[in-house]
Design an enzyme around this catalytic site. Structure first.
Site, mmCIF file in Angstrom:
data_model
loop_
_atom_site.group_PDB
_atom_site.id
_atom_site.type_symbol
_atom_site.label_atom_id
_atom_site.label_comp_id
_atom_site.label_asym_id
_atom_site.label_seq_id
_atom_site.Cartn_x
_atom_site.Cartn_y
_atom_site.Cartn_z
ATOM 1 N N HIS A 11 0.815 -1.215 0.000
ATOM 2 C CA HIS A 11 0.000 0.000 0.000
ATOM 3 C C HIS A 11 0.851 1.268 0.000
ATOM 4 O O HIS A 11 0.620 2.180 -0.775
ATOM 5 C CB HIS A 11 -0.942 -0.005 1.213
ATOM 6 C CG HIS A 11 -1.925 1.122 1.190
ATOM 7 N ND1 HIS A 11 -1.581 2.428 1.484
ATOM 8 C CD2 HIS A 11 -3.230 1.152 0.885
ATOM 9 C CE1 HIS A 11 -2.630 3.200 1.360
ATOM 10 N NE2 HIS A 11 -3.659 2.454 0.997
ATOM 11 N N GLY A 75 -9.290 -6.044 -0.389
ATOM 12 C CA GLY A 75 -10.223 -4.955 -0.147
ATOM 13 C C GLY A 75 -10.381 -4.141 -1.414
ATOM 14 O O GLY A 75 -10.060 -4.601 -2.514
#
Lengths: 121, 121
Positions: A11, A75
């Site tokens: 991320h 996600g």
């Protein structure tokens, strides 16, 4: 020149220290796969981006590239953002086979290691 | 009644599927620590919150509680948000010893497991 690349995709965060564990995974992966072109790329805040990492691998002659998400789970980033990035990468590099695998957090071995860590073992 | 609790603390997401790996870690942890009160709590989007999980553990008579962040690394959530939540929890439950350990992603065993997963081993 290596023909296979493994791109760890994390991320990223504003805090430079955030990337330390991801860099340790990258080092360990490079040790396990000495023949592969191994690199770490980020969705945001840190560089290189996935785009930059894939472009560099393709420019170095990589023919097969595996993207491994360093995420705990699938996600929104992996379901929505990553497919768009990969589609663009495939368009830019039609000669390079780009494969996406599941998030590391979904791997049974990683699940067991996290549970052992939490248990203090 | 168990005197020790382990609370796995995950980020949470809007997509219910996101929590699947965290729930598998929770099950595996409960298997490894059958005497402990094991639960999974979330920072946002999912329930229970950390506050709710700690309150439930304290209400059940837990005297010692370990919070284990199911995060890949120490970022803003763990450095800024979590200490505030823990301070409030300690104030509410002075009889319960509440300990915070490092993020699971920083554990050597988890780092190795992630690298092995990325290597396809």
């Amino acid at each position: 020149m290596s023909k296979e690349a493994i791109v760890l995709f994390a991320h990223g965060a504003r805090d430079p220290e955030w990337a330390k564990p991801a860099r340790r995974v990258t080092e360990e992966l490079a040790r396990l796969c000495p023949e592969a072109w191994v690199t770490l790329a980020f969705l945001e805040f840190m560089s290189p981006s996935l785009e930059e990492a894939v472009d560099a691998a393709a420019a170095s002659g990589v023919e097969s590239l595996r993207v491994v998400p360093l995420f705990l789970a699938q996600g929104g980033h992996l379901k929505r953002d990553l497919p768009v990035l990969l589609e663009a990468a495939r368009s830019r590099h039609p000669a390079c086979r780009i494969e996406l695998v599941t998030a590391v957090g979904e791997d049974e071995g990683v699940v067991r290691a996290m549970a052992r860590c939490a248990a203090g073992l």
